[in-house]
Design a protein around this motif. Structure first.
Motif, PDB file in Angstrom:
ATOM      1  N   GLY A   9       0.816  -1.202   0.000  1.00 55.84           N
ATOM      2  CA  GLY A   9       0.000   0.000   0.000  1.00 55.84           C
ATOM      3  C   GLY A   9       0.851   1.252   0.000  1.00 55.84           C
ATOM      4  N   GLY A  10       0.184   2.383  -0.161  1.00 56.19           N
ATOM      5  CA  GLY A  10       0.886   3.646  -0.168  1.00 56.19           C
ATOM      6  C   GLY A  10       0.032   4.758  -0.727  1.00 56.19           C
ATOM      7  N   LEU A  11       0.660   5.892  -0.959  1.00 54.84           N
ATOM      8  CA  LEU A  11       0.005   7.070  -1.514  1.00 54.84           C
ATOM      9  C   LEU A  11       0.288   7.145  -3.010  1.00 54.84           C
ATOM     10  CD1 LEU A  11      -1.467   9.809  -1.215  1.00 54.84           C
ATOM     11  CD2 LEU A  11       0.771  10.808  -0.679  1.00 54.84           C
ATOM     12  N   VAL A  12      -0.767   7.195  -3.818  1.00 56.43           N
ATOM     13  CA  VAL A  12      -0.627   7.262  -5.266  1.00 56.43           C
ATOM     14  C   VAL A  12      -1.587   8.295  -5.837  1.00 56.43           C
ATOM     15  CG1 VAL A  12       0.170   4.884  -5.508  1.00 56.43           C
ATOM     16  CG2 VAL A  12      -2.270   5.399  -5.628  1.00 56.43           C
ATOM     17  N   ARG A  39     -11.801  -4.407   1.750  1.00 61.44           N
ATOM     18  CA  ARG A  39     -11.361  -3.055   2.063  1.00 61.44           C
ATOM     19  C   ARG A  39     -12.394  -2.366   2.941  1.00 61.44           C
ATOM     20  NH1 ARG A  39     -11.813  -0.087  -3.885  1.00 61.44           N
ATOM     21  NH2 ARG A  39     -14.115   0.030  -3.977  1.00 61.44           N
ATOM     22  N   GLN A  40     -11.910  -1.441   3.730  1.00 59.96           N
ATOM     23  CA  GLN A  40     -12.781  -0.651   4.574  1.00 59.96           C
ATOM     24  C   GLN A  40     -12.330   0.803   4.515  1.00 59.96           C
ATOM     25  OE1 GLN A  40     -15.317  -1.260   8.607  1.00 59.96           O
ATOM     26  NE2 GLN A  40     -13.275  -2.155   8.569  1.00 59.96           N
ATOM     27  N   ALA A  41     -13.199   1.644   4.014  1.00 62.78           N
ATOM     28  CA  ALA A  41     -12.936   3.069   3.897  1.00 62.78           C
ATOM     29  C   ALA A  41     -13.571   3.800   5.062  1.00 62.78           C
ATOM     30  CB  ALA A  41     -13.480   3.603   2.574  1.00 62.78           C
ATOM     31  N   ASP A  91     -11.136   4.569  -4.092  1.00 67.40           N
ATOM     32  CA  ASP A  91     -10.466   3.336  -3.722  1.00 67.40           C
ATOM     33  C   ASP A  91      -9.691   3.468  -2.419  1.00 67.40           C
ATOM     34  OD1 ASP A  91     -11.278   1.849  -6.035  1.00 67.40           O
ATOM     35  OD2 ASP A  91      -9.692   2.828  -7.191  1.00 67.40           O
ATOM     36  N   THR A  92      -9.595   4.667  -1.893  1.00 71.40           N
ATOM     37  CA  THR A  92      -8.879   4.887  -0.649  1.00 71.40           C
ATOM     38  C   THR A  92      -9.510   4.076   0.477  1.00 71.40           C
ATOM     39  OG1 THR A  92      -8.140   7.104  -1.279  1.00 71.40           O
ATOM     40  CG2 THR A  92      -8.217   6.602   1.068  1.00 71.40           C
ATOM     41  N   THR A 124      -4.005   5.024  -0.264  1.00 75.13           N
ATOM     42  CA  THR A 124      -4.529   6.381  -0.339  1.00 75.13           C
ATOM     43  C   THR A 124      -4.331   6.911  -1.746  1.00 75.13           C
ATOM     44  OG1 THR A 124      -3.989   6.779   1.994  1.00 75.13           O
ATOM     45  CG2 THR A 124      -4.432   8.701   0.613  1.00 75.13           C
ATOM     46  N   VAL A 125      -5.422   7.340  -2.377  1.00 68.78           N
ATOM     47  CA  VAL A 125      -5.389   7.862  -3.738  1.00 68.78           C
ATOM     48  C   VAL A 125      -5.743   9.336  -3.675  1.00 68.78           C
ATOM     49  CG1 VAL A 125      -6.209   7.602  -6.098  1.00 68.78           C
ATOM     50  CG2 VAL A 125      -6.111   5.608  -4.575  1.00 68.78           C
TER      51      VAL A 125
END
Length: 127
Positions: A9-12, A39-41, A91-92, A124-125
């Motif tokens: 994962g990461g920031l994109v 996933r859970q936002a 998608d975050t 994180t998008v």
């Protein structure tokens, strides 16, 4: 003992790609296991985004990710991957992998069917 560890994962930026990994130890994913990605936002319920089964070879994708997410398994590495393309801000979320022995078919699951879970990896998008 039994353990699942997510990574990748990461920031994109929107439109970018990530490959998430779910590495298993203590059991062999290719022997009668289904592995699901959930996933859970923030402010939202947990949802299954994908699943792959070594019992019947079936896969599942949620409607929201079809055409963008691809699930795969590397038996030699005992690892399941989730390739995520064309990322959107929605998608975050924290992404979790889960495994259950003797699952016969991949379909929509709530997650209660899975007994083993990883710790999650943050995606994180954002621009």
């Amino acid at each position: 003992q039994v353990q699942l560890v997510e990574s990748g994962g990461g920031l994109v930026q929107p439109g970018g790609s990530l490959r998430l990994s779910c590495a298993a130890s203590g059991f062999t994913l290719s022997y009668h296991y289904a592995v699901g990605w959930f996933r859970q936002a923030p402010g939202k319920e947990r949802e299954e985004v994908s699943c792959i089964s070594s019992t019947d070879g079936s896969t599942y994708y949620a409607d929201s990710v079809k055409g963008r997410f691809t699930i795969s398994r590397d038996n030699a590495k005992n690892t399941v991957y989730l390739q995520i393309d064309s990322l959107k801000p929605e998608d975050t979320a924290v992404y979790y992998c889960a495994a259950e022995r003797l699952a016969l078919h991949c379909k929509y699951y709530t997650g209660d069917e899975f007994g083993s879970w990883g710790q999650g990896t943050q995606v994180t998008v954002s621009s």
